[in-house]
Write an enzyme that holds these catalytic residues in place. Structure first.
Site, PDB file in Angstrom:
ATOM      1  N   CYS A   1       0.843  -1.204   0.000  1.00  0.00           N
ATOM      2  CA  CYS A   1       0.000   0.000   0.000  1.00  0.00           C
ATOM      3  C   CYS A   1       0.878   1.252   0.000  1.00  0.00           C
ATOM      4  O   CYS A   1       1.552   1.549   0.985  1.00  0.00           O
ATOM      5  CB  CYS A   1      -0.918  -0.060   1.217  1.00  0.00           C
ATOM      6  SG  CYS A   1      -1.605   1.493   1.772  1.00  0.00           S
TER       7      CYS A   1
ATOM      8  N   CYS B   1       0.158   3.952   2.613  1.00  0.00           N
ATOM      9  CA  CYS B   1       0.585   3.491   3.938  1.00  0.00           C
ATOM     10  C   CYS B   1       2.041   3.868   4.188  1.00  0.00           C
ATOM     11  O   CYS B   1       2.415   4.273   5.285  1.00  0.00           O
ATOM     12  CB  CYS B   1       0.436   1.975   4.074  1.00  0.00           C
ATOM     13  SG  CYS B   1      -1.272   1.401   3.973  1.00  0.00           S
TER      14      CYS B   1
END
Ligand code: ZN
Length: 149
Positions: free
Chosen positions: A69, A72
């Site tokens: 991700c 993230c």
């Protein structure tokens, strides 16, 4: 209940000495040398989340993330800085949703990053997406009652 807590080695931001910090403990970890509160940044999975996060003696910033991700990775440094700057007032718990799908489902993390601010095991705030660092700090401080810096 596990009898031994997994530990991480963290460097004391005050005196630079290395310390072992348990993933779960009844009190705030302190430096063995200078006694300053240590950053408390640990990982949890489905089987350890209650012990590490829900029953934490400190408010918790939960970072629900995954290695693939991109956003993230953008928010992660800000989350880690908060564990240092709010040492003694905030615990940071990172949860990889790929290995902890039940925790992600329990907190209805439909997209990541999802950050939860818990105190006394209750969700006090929920931040979805990569918030800019100053805004993230404000949201966390609003729950933990720290003076803005
Ligand atoms: Zn120290």
């Amino acid at each position: 209940m596990p009898t031994e807590s997994p530990t991480d080695v963290v460097r004391c931001p005050t005196c630079r000495r290395r310390n072992r910090v348990a993933a779960h403990a009844p009190g705030v970890p302190h430096c063995g040398t200078c006694h300053a509160a240590l950053p408390w940044l640990v990982e949890a999975g489905d089987t350890t989340f209650d012990l590490v996060a829900v029953r934490s003696p400190l408010p918790v910033l939960v970072d629900l993330w995954a290695p693939w991700c991109g956003p993230c990775r953008m928010v992660s440094p800000a989350v880690e800085r908060l564990s240092v700057d709010r040492a003694g007032r905030l615990k940071v718990v990172k949860v990889n949703v790929d290995v902890a799908p039940r925790t992600a489902a329990r907190y209805e993390a439909m997209s990541i990053p999802t950050l939860l601010v818990l105190s006394d095991g209750q969700v006090r705030d929920r931040i979805v997406g990569a918030l800019p660092e100053p805004a993230l700090r404000q949201r966390v401080d609003a729950v933990i009652g720290a003076a803005p810096s």
